[in-house]
Write a protein that holds these residues in place. Structure first.
Motif: not given
Length: 848
Positions: A253-260, A275-285
């Motif tokens: 949960v980022t400080p600006d309220g996004r879910y990553v 893969s995890l490398a492809q998914l990591r850091g992506l905004d779930v929205e």
């Protein structure tokens, strides 16, 4: 003396100083070695103590995991074997808790942590005990919902407390290791100092330190081995986590309220195809897409707003198609109370849902089948009484004032009978009489009927593959199914349109439609250009009594009947449609490698008997009276019995019987099959016609009439009964092949053969006769003229006997050429002109 004493004293003092030094060094070395040895032993004891605490903590957590696994296994499968490990682990938990308390009793902080662990353990075990107790008492549904989520929350908190105990012990272990290292260094420096003071003391101290170092190396080796075991244990724990079938993931949960996306396990990677490398850091929205992104964010906001896990059931669209996930999401808060991440666990329940839906459909079908079978027999008996008596009345009233009312009542009885047949068809309990057919010929013969039925505004087009395979099916049911589909198509095309019936070969490979077995099929496609239907209607289209035609415009059983018939024929049916794009129904019927069976022709001429005796066996008095009345009206002599035992007595008494007409379901010890078997033993070749309103187990198995069984389903009309009786009596007669080149003589011979109660076939020459024999038609007697053109009658008889050794032969001739007869043929001879009684004697002698 004084000088000597002084020198001696000095010498003594000189010796005393080194000795004192040596003693001092020895004392110091001994003190150092003793202190060092004590420190090493103390360090080793604390290391052992720490590992015992860690092992006891892990052991307690493992027992709780076993309790949780046993509870979940039992909840999921209702298999009591999961409770064996559950009960054993639950019984060991109190002793494991006591052992852990005993180990940390000298450490107040650890004691407090262990007390918290025990509280959480007891809470998780209590939840498991409550749910298992409910499940064992038979309340499985309540057990699956009671205290839902509390067990998982307790396990999550317990993992944190367990890790806290282990981290604290590891910290103590590191502190004690540093202290042991400091002691080692001090001993080493003191040893160097003492070694510099005196060589002898150094030697002694070196020996002492060397021994201590050996012991220290041994202790360090033991410590390193323990640390290696700890790392291996942690690796196993992580491996179990990574290999779980559940989909695990962590959202930051980022400080600006996004879910990553932050972390996923391999099961999640396989499920989503990334893969995890492809998914990591992506905004779930963004990851969820525009359609579901906002909804997913609202759900995650709800998770962050509560202090307990939230359950959700979602339809997830993945590259392999739509899947159903059941998920539990938990918010993880930092020291300031703010949510730092969300931990999620999802399970793909798509296959389970599909299996449950198929099971529900099967249960509905089975319920309808049982209901239908339960009422079909009695209901059809009632209809038989109504219909039989109405037909008898109809023949008496003629075209009088009551005739329209009788016809209306007969029409209503037929509609009621059709309704029962449709219900039995849907429930896959109708008695099918399948045979090998060529669908191209059958559909081709139906084309004109379809055009007349559908009207002039409908265009009917048929497309039949040239190399179409044969199939095994009940031709009457195929015709009924195609006609039903055509009528539905007509109703969908109110302003006219085009109906296309296409037949082709198709093969289904492994991995095809889940309800269609691998193999070869003949595919019937019925397509229209009508209004089509939406997805919701398409889902229910094969349900019984479901109709879109409105009130009083249909029973809703047409497509249900098609579905049941196809399934009962080991095939498959599919419908494809969309609003405004028409509809296509595809029927798959299994391919047959056998040759087409020629349909038996209906008996020609009047359907009246000539005093043949029919034994009617029926337990229902009114049904029996109706059947006897119909048969007597058609010229047959009837005797009747209320059950199998009475009928068997009539047969054993020697009464003449030409055909047995018996109900399938009768009371008493003699079943219909027993009666038929005994009757044919007493009267070899006696034809048997069964009748029933529902005969699932007696002569019908897996929806198919048993091999060689003739069945007339109730309710039947008088013409159908008369036609079946006439056909079976005719088929039971001996067949005589009359071969005569003179047409008038041949006609007279055929008339006499038929008048004598035999079934005649005729041919004008030997080649025509051989063609009949090659078609494998039943022939009992060859009655041939000797003087045939081309191939003489004697040669024909020889060729016929070579093909059919059991064939009886009768020669006829008007030229006195009996000397030409081959004695090896064992044939009879009639001289022309012969009388009917002479022919009767010859035929009777031949067939007996």
């Amino acid at each position: 003396m004084t000088g000597s004493k002084a020198e001696g004293l000095k010498a003594y003092e000189g010796r005393l100083a080194p000795m004192a030094l040596l003693v001092l060094l020895a004392v110091l070395a001994l003190a150092l070695a003793s202190g060092h040895l004590y420190s090493v032993r103390q360090s080793r004891d604390w290391v052992d103590h720490s590992y015992r605490v860690i092992d006891a903590t892990r052991g307690l957590f493992s027992l709780v995991q076993d309790v949780e696994a046993g509870e979940r296994g039992y909840m999921a499968t209702n298999d009591a074997r999961f409770l064996d490990n559950y009960d054993a682990s639950r019984a060991q938990i109190p002793a494991s808790e006591a052992h852990l308390r005993d180990l940390v009793r000298d450490n107040a902080d650890q004691t407090a942590r262990v007390r918290a662990v025990e509280d959480l353990v007891d809470k998780r075990v209590a939840v498991a005990e409550r749910r298992v107790e409910l499940a064992r008492s038979g309340r499985m549904d309540l057990a699956r919902t009671v205290q839902f989520g509390e067990g998982q929350a307790a396990m999550g908190a317990l993992r944190g407390e367990i890790q806290g105990v282990i981290d604290a012990e590891n910290a103590l272990l590191a502190q004690r290791a540093r202290r042991a290292a400091s002691v080692d260094l001090t001993g080493y420096l003191v040893g160097l100092l003492l070694a510099g003071s005196a060589i002898a003391g150094l030697g002694i101290l070196t020996v002492s330190v060397s021994g201590a170092n050996r012991r220290l190396r041994h202790e360090v080796g033991e410590r390193e081995a323990a640390e290696g075991a700890l790392r291996e244990s942690e690796a196993r724990y992580r491996a179990v986590f990574r290999t779980t079938a559940d989909l695990l993931y962590v959202l930051d949960v980022t400080p600006d309220g996004r879910y990553v996306m932050a972390e996923v396990n391999p099961a999640y990677e396989r499920a989503v195809g990334a893969s995890l490398a492809q998914l990591r850091g992506l905004d779930v929205e963004v990851l969820a897409g525009e359609a579901r992104g906002a909804q997913l964010v609202r759900h995650l906001d709800a998770v962050c707003a509560v202090d307990h896990p939230l359950f959700s059931r979602d339809h997830v669209f993945l590259p392999q198609g739509e899947r159903i996930w059941e998920s539990l999401l938990t918010a993880v808060r930092g020291a300031d109370g703010k949510v730092e991440r969300i931990v999620g666990s999802s399970r793909d329940v798509t296959d389970r849902e599909r299996a449950q839906e198929q099971m529900r459909r099967g249960q509905r079908l089975e319920a309808i089948g049982q209901l239908t079978g339960g009422i079909a027999h009695d209901f059809n008996n009632l209809l038989q009484v109504i219909r039989g008596n109405l037909e008898l009345i109809s023949s008496q009233v003629g075209e009088g004032p009551s005739a329209p009312r009788v016809r209306n009542a007969l029409h209503a009885a037929e509609r009621a009978a059709q309704l029962t047949r449709q219900l039995l068809a849907f429930a896959r309990r109708q008695p099918l009489e399948p045979r090998v057919i060529h669908l191209g010929r059958l559909i081709g013969d139906m084309t004109e009927i379809l055009r007349r039925t559908l009207g002039e505004r409908m265009q009917v087009e048929t497309r039949i593959a040239e190399d179409l395979w044969n199939t095994s099916a009940d031709p009457a049911q195929v015709e009924s199914a195609v006609l039903n589909l055509a009528i539905n198509a007509r109703d969908a095309m109110a302003d006219g349109g085009r109906l296309t019936i296409a037949l082709e070969n198709t093969s289904v490979a492994a991995g095809g439609d889940g309800e269609l077995e691998r193999g070869d099929y003949v595919l019937i496609s019925v397509s229209d250009t009508g209004c089509g239907m939406d997805k919701e209607t398409l889902k229910r289209v094969f349900e019984p009594f479901f109709t879109t035609k409105g009130a009083e415009k249909g029973t809703g059983l047409g497509l249900s009947m098609v579905y049941g018939f196809v399934k009962q024929s080991r095939g498959h049916v599919q419908m494809f449609s969309a609003p405004g794009e028409g509809a296509t129904v595809k029927i798959y019927l299994p391919r047959s490698l056998e040759a087409v069976e020629e349909a038996s022709e209906a008996p020609a001429g009047a359907l009246h008997g000539s005093s043949e005796v029919i034994l009617v066996v029926e337990d229902d008095d009114m049904v029996r009276a109706s059947a006897v009345g119909i048969l007597r009206e058609h010229g047959y002599t009837c005797i009747h019995a209320p059950n199998g035992a009475a009928a068997l007595n009539m047969l054993e008494s020697g009464a003449r019987i030409d055909l047995l007409f018996t109900d399938v379901v009768m009371p008493g010890p003699v079943t219909c099959r027993d009666l038929a078997r005994e009757a044919q033993a007493l009267r070899p070749g006696l034809p048997v016609l069964y009748t029933s309103g529902y005969a699932e187990d007696a002569i019908v198995h897996d929806g198919r009439v048993d091999e060689g069984v003739q069945l007339l389903s109730k309710p039947y009309d008088r013409e159908t009964l008369a036609r079946r009786i006439s056909a079976m009596l005719k088929a039971a007669r001996p067949v005589v092949l009359v071969v005569e080149d003179d047409p008038l003589v041949r006609m007279a011979a055929v008339d006499m053969v038929e008048a004598l109660g035999f079934t005649p076939l005729q041919a004008g020459d030997a080649p025509s006769a051989m063609e009949i024999l090659r078609r494998k038609q039943p022939v009992d007697v060859l009655f041939t003229d000797i003087g045939l053109p081309g191939v003489r009658g004697t040669e024909l008889a020889q060729q016929a006997r070579a093909m059919r050794p059991e064939l009886k032969v009768i020669f006829a001739s008007g030229y006195g050429d009996s000397e030409d007869l081959d004695d090896g043929l064992d044939a009879s001879h009639l001289r022309k002109p012969y009388e009917q009684d002479q022919l009767a004697e010859a035929l009777t002698s031949a067939v007996h």
